[in-house]
Design a protein around this motif. Structure first.
Motif, short mmCIF file in Angstrom:
data_model
loop_
_atom_site.label_atom_id
_atom_site.label_comp_id
_atom_site.label_asym_id
_atom_site.label_seq_id
_atom_site.Cartn_x
_atom_site.Cartn_y
_atom_site.Cartn_z
N ALA A 29 0.64 -1.26 -0.25
CA ALA A 29 -0.03 0.10 0.00
C ALA A 29 0.80 1.21 0.03
CB ALA A 29 -0.98 0.03 1.24
N HIS A 30 1.75 1.32 0.80
CA HIS A 30 2.78 2.55 0.69
C HIS A 30 3.59 2.90 -0.24
CE1 HIS A 30 2.87 2.39 5.44
NE2 HIS A 30 1.80 2.49 5.10
N ASP A 31 3.89 1.30 -0.80
CA ASP A 31 4.70 1.61 -2.30
C ASP A 31 3.83 2.19 -3.33
OD1 ASP A 31 6.97 1.26 -4.15
OD2 ASP A 31 5.68 -0.28 -4.99
N GLY A 38 4.18 10.39 -4.44
CA GLY A 38 5.62 10.76 -3.79
C GLY A 38 5.80 10.63 -2.50
N PRO A 39 6.84 11.12 -1.82
CA PRO A 39 6.87 10.76 -0.33
C PRO A 39 5.62 10.89 0.42
CG PRO A 39 8.67 12.11 -1.02
CD PRO A 39 7.61 12.03 -2.33
N LEU A 40 5.56 9.88 1.35
CA LEU A 40 4.22 9.94 2.10
C LEU A 40 4.58 10.58 3.43
CD1 LEU A 40 2.96 6.46 1.81
CD2 LEU A 40 2.33 8.19 0.31
N PRO A 41 3.74 11.36 4.09
CA PRO A 41 3.53 12.01 5.26
C PRO A 41 3.89 10.94 6.34
CG PRO A 41 1.36 12.08 4.68
CD PRO A 41 2.07 11.52 3.53
N PRO A 42 4.32 11.35 7.59
CA PRO A 42 4.46 10.32 8.73
C PRO A 42 3.06 10.00 8.96
CG PRO A 42 5.56 12.51 9.37
CD PRO A 42 4.67 12.82 8.01
N PRO A 43 2.94 8.63 9.63
CA PRO A 43 1.82 8.08 10.08
C PRO A 43 0.87 8.92 10.68
CG PRO A 43 3.64 6.63 10.71
CD PRO A 43 3.96 8.01 10.43
N ARG A 44 -0.53 8.80 10.36
CA ARG A 44 -1.75 9.76 10.93
C ARG A 44 -1.25 11.21 10.77
NH1 ARG A 44 -5.06 6.19 13.83
NH2 ARG A 44 -4.08 3.98 14.17
N ARG A 45 -0.66 11.61 9.78
CA ARG A 45 -0.83 13.06 9.65
C ARG A 45 -0.93 13.34 8.15
NH1 ARG A 45 3.42 15.78 12.69
NH2 ARG A 45 2.78 17.70 11.66
N ALA A 46 -1.98 14.38 8.10
CA ALA A 46 -2.29 14.55 6.59
C ALA A 46 -1.50 15.47 5.87
CB ALA A 46 -3.65 14.98 6.90
N ALA A 47 -1.23 15.34 4.67
CA ALA A 47 -0.67 16.11 3.94
C ALA A 47 -1.13 16.37 2.52
CB ALA A 47 1.14 15.77 3.68
N VAL A 64 -3.38 13.22 1.69
CA VAL A 64 -2.77 11.86 1.74
C VAL A 64 -2.88 11.53 3.19
CG1 VAL A 64 -1.01 10.18 1.23
CG2 VAL A 64 -1.78 11.99 -0.29
N LEU A 65 -3.16 10.36 3.71
CA LEU A 65 -3.29 9.96 5.17
C LEU A 65 -2.61 8.42 5.05
CD1 LEU A 65 -6.37 11.00 6.56
CD2 LEU A 65 -4.29 11.56 7.66
N ARG A 66 -1.50 8.41 5.89
CA ARG A 66 -0.76 7.15 5.78
C ARG A 66 -0.79 6.59 7.12
NH1 ARG A 66 5.65 7.00 6.38
NH2 ARG A 66 6.06 5.10 7.64
N PHE A 67 -1.22 5.27 7.22
CA PHE A 67 -1.38 4.32 8.56
C PHE A 67 -0.58 3.23 8.38
CE2 PHE A 67 -5.28 6.59 7.59
CZ PHE A 67 -5.53 7.12 8.76
N ASP A 68 0.20 2.64 9.50
CA ASP A 68 1.09 1.79 9.43
C ASP A 68 0.61 0.60 10.19
OD1 ASP A 68 2.78 3.30 8.12
OD2 ASP A 68 4.33 3.46 9.72
N LEU A 78 -1.82 0.85 5.27
CA LEU A 78 -3.00 1.53 4.73
C LEU A 78 -2.80 2.99 4.37
CD1 LEU A 78 -6.74 0.72 5.67
CD2 LEU A 78 -5.93 3.32 5.41
N VAL A 79 -3.45 3.43 3.19
CA VAL A 79 -3.32 4.76 2.71
C VAL A 79 -4.64 5.22 2.33
CG1 VAL A 79 -2.25 6.31 1.03
CG2 VAL A 79 -0.64 4.56 2.20
N GLU A 80 -4.91 6.42 2.58
CA GLU A 80 -6.33 7.24 2.36
C GLU A 80 -5.79 8.13 1.29
OE1 GLU A 80 -8.96 8.20 5.23
OE2 GLU A 80 -9.43 5.98 5.81
#
Length: 425
Positions: A29-31, A38-47, A64-68, A78-80
Motif C-alpha cells: 500500500a505504501h509503495d 511521492g514521499p508519504l507523510p508520517p503516520p496519521r499526519r495529513a499532507a 494523503v493519510l498514511r497508517f502503518d 493502509l493509505v487514504e
C-alpha cells in the motif's frame, strides 16, 4: 482472491461528490501510494500531494493519510487518498493503481474482512457494521451502533471468560479426583454456576431479535374481499400501491410496502381476500394470505369477529367508517375517505411493533447469535455432576460462543456476510 494482494477501492460512495476517499490496503500500500503521490507523510499526519500517473501527467491534488500496520483499520499498511470526487478523477486514480504489480480492486467487504482476520474487530462487530451501512431508520441505526461499537463482543467475552474459568476449575478438580474432600465442594459450586449461566442465556433468548429491525416488522392487512384492505394500505403508504376496485378478489398476490412509523421500520403487507373459492388463481392468493398472517408480527384484521385469526397481536379494524354503522367498542373506526381513525391506527401499530423490536439503546441478538446461544444453553442443560462430562459440556458451550464472535466458523457464512458490503468497506 490472491493472498498478499494489495487492494484498493473508492470508499466514499459513487461519484460525483465533493470528496472521494480512495483506500489502499496491503503489504504494498505504501509503495503504491508513493508511486502516485511521492514521499508519504508520517503516520496519521495529513499532507497535500500531487497525484501523478506512470506517464507523469497530473491526475489530481489530494490529501494523503498514511497508517502503518498493525495500527490501521485493516491491521495492514493502509493509505487514504482524499481526492476531488468527480467521476473522471476517481476513475483515473483507480486506473493508475490497477497498473501496479499485485494491486487489484477490492471485493465487496474485503477491507472489513481483513480487519476481522487481523483481529481488529470480531464477527459481531462486522455484522453490526453491515447493519449500520444498511440502516434506513433511527431504530436500525441505534441497534446497529451498539453492536458495531463492540457492545455484543464485550458481553460475549464476559460470558466466555466465565465459561473458561469454570472449565479450568473442572479440569483442576479432575486432576484431584482421588481426593473427595478436594472435589466435593467444587463440583457443587461448578454445577450451580453453570446452571446460572445457562439461565442467563435463556433470559437473553427471550428478548426481541434485531432481525426485526433489519427486515422491518411485518404488518399484514387481512380480511375478506372488498373489506377495504387495499384502500387502507394506500392511505397508510401515502400513495397508490395496490389496485382498488369494487370487484371482489382484485388482490391476488402479496403486495409489500416498506415504511417507518416513529423511526421504527415496518413492512405493510396487502393480501388477497380470505374466502372459500373455486378459482385456482384466487385460491393460491388466499393460501398466501393465510401464510402471511401466520408469519406476521402484527395483523390488521378487517373481517368479522368470528373469523378473527388466532394471533397474539391483532388490531381489529372497522373499515369504511364513513358509510358503515358505528363500530363495536373494541375496534378502531377508520375511513380512508375522511381520514378518520388513521392517526389512532398508526399509534396502535406502533405500540404493537414496539413489543417485537428491541428496546431503545438495548443490545439485541440476531437470529444467528440466538441460534448459537440457544445451543450453548442446551449444552449446559442437565449439567452433570460427573466432572469429565461437565468439562465436556463447558467445552461445547465455549466453542459455540466462539462461533458467535468468529473465533471459529465457516467460510460460507463469512462469504454471505461480506457480500452485503460495498466495495470500499
Amino acid at each position: 482472491m490472491a493472498d498478499g494482494d494489495t487492494i484498493f477501492a473508492n470508499s466514499s460512495g459513487s461519484p460525483p461528490a465533493a470528496i472521494a476517499v480512495i483506500r489502499i490496503s496491503g503489504a504494498r500500500a505504501h509503495d503504491a501510494a508513493e508511486r502516485l503521490a511521492g514521499p508519504l507523510p508520517p503516520p496519521r499526519r495529513a499532507a497535500v500531494r500531487k497525484l501523478k500517473g506512470s506517464d507523469g501527467l497530473l491526475l489530481d491534488e489530494a490529501l494523503v493519510l498514511r497508517f502503518d500496520s498493525p495500527a490501521s483499520a485493516t491491521g495492514e499498511d493502509l493509505v487514504e487518498l482524499h481526492c476531488h470526487g468527480g467521476r473522471a478523477v476517481v476513475a483515473a486514480v483507480l486506473a493508475a493503481l490497477s497498473t501496479f504489480p499485485h494491486c487489484r480492486l477490492a471485493e465487496p467487504g474485503e477491507f472489513t474482512r481483513r480487519a476481522l482476520s487481523a483481529g481488529r474487530i470480531d464477527l459481531t462487530e462486522a455484522e453490526g457494521l453491515a447493519d449500520l451501512l444498511e440502516a434506513e431508520t433511527e431504530a436500525k441505526r441505534r441497534a446497529a451502533m451498539g453492536v458495531a461499537g463492540g457492545g455484543l463482543r464485550r458481553l460475549i467475552a464476559g460470558w466466555r471468560e466465565r465459561v473458561v474459568g469454570l472449565s479450568a476449575q473442572a479440569e483442576a478438580a479432575i486432576d484431584y479426583v482421588g481426593d473427595e474432600d478436594e472435589t466435593a465442594l467444587d463440583t457443587g459450586a461448578l454445577v450451580t454456576a453453570a446452571r446460572e449461566l445457562a439461565d442467563e442465556w435463556k433470559g437473553w433468548l427471550a428478548r426481541p431479535r434485531s432481525d426485526v429491525l433489519r427486515r422491518g416488522a411485518r404488518v399484514v392487512l387481512a380480511g375478506p374481499p372488498n373489506s377495504g384492505k387495499s384502500s387502507l394500505l394506500n392511505a397508510l403508504a401515502g400513495e397508490e400501491r395496490a389496485i382498488v376496485a369494487d370487484e371482489a378478489g382484485t388482490t391476488r398476490d402479496v403486495i409489500e410496502v416498506p415504511l417507518a412509523i416513529g423511526g421504527l421500520p415496518i413492512v405493510l403487507v396487502d393480501t388477497a381476500g380470505i374466502r372459500p373459492t373455486d378459482q385456482h388463481v384466487e385460491r393460491i392468493g388466499v393460501e398466501r394470505a393465510l401464510v402471511q398472517v401466520d408469519f406476521a408480527d402484527v395483523v390488521l384484521w378487517l373481517g368479522n369477529e368470528e373469523s378473527r385469526p388466532t394471533h397474539p397481536r391483532v388490531i381489529p379494524i372497522h373499515a369504511q367508517a364513513d358509510v358503515r354503522p358505528g363500530p363495536p367498542p373494541d375496534r378502531i373506526a377508520v375511513s380512508v375517505v375522511t381520514g378518520e381513525g388513521l392517526t389512532s391506527l398508526l399509534h396502535a401499530i406502533r405500540r404493537f411493533v414496539e413489543t417485537v423490536v428491541p428496546p431503545e439503546d438495548q443490545l439485541a441478538l440476531n437470529q444467528r447469535h440466538a441460534d448459537l446461544l440457544e445451543q450453548a444453553a442446551g449444552a449446559l442443560e442437565g449439567v452433570s455432576t460427573d466432572l469429565v462430562i461437565l468439562a465436556e459440556q463447558l467445552r461445547q458451550a465455549r466453542s459455540l460462543l466462539d462461533k458467535i464472535t468468529g473465533r471459529s466458523g465457516t467460510e460460507e457464512m463469512l462469504d454471505a456476510l461480506f457480500s452485503r458490503y460495498c466495495l470500499g468497506k
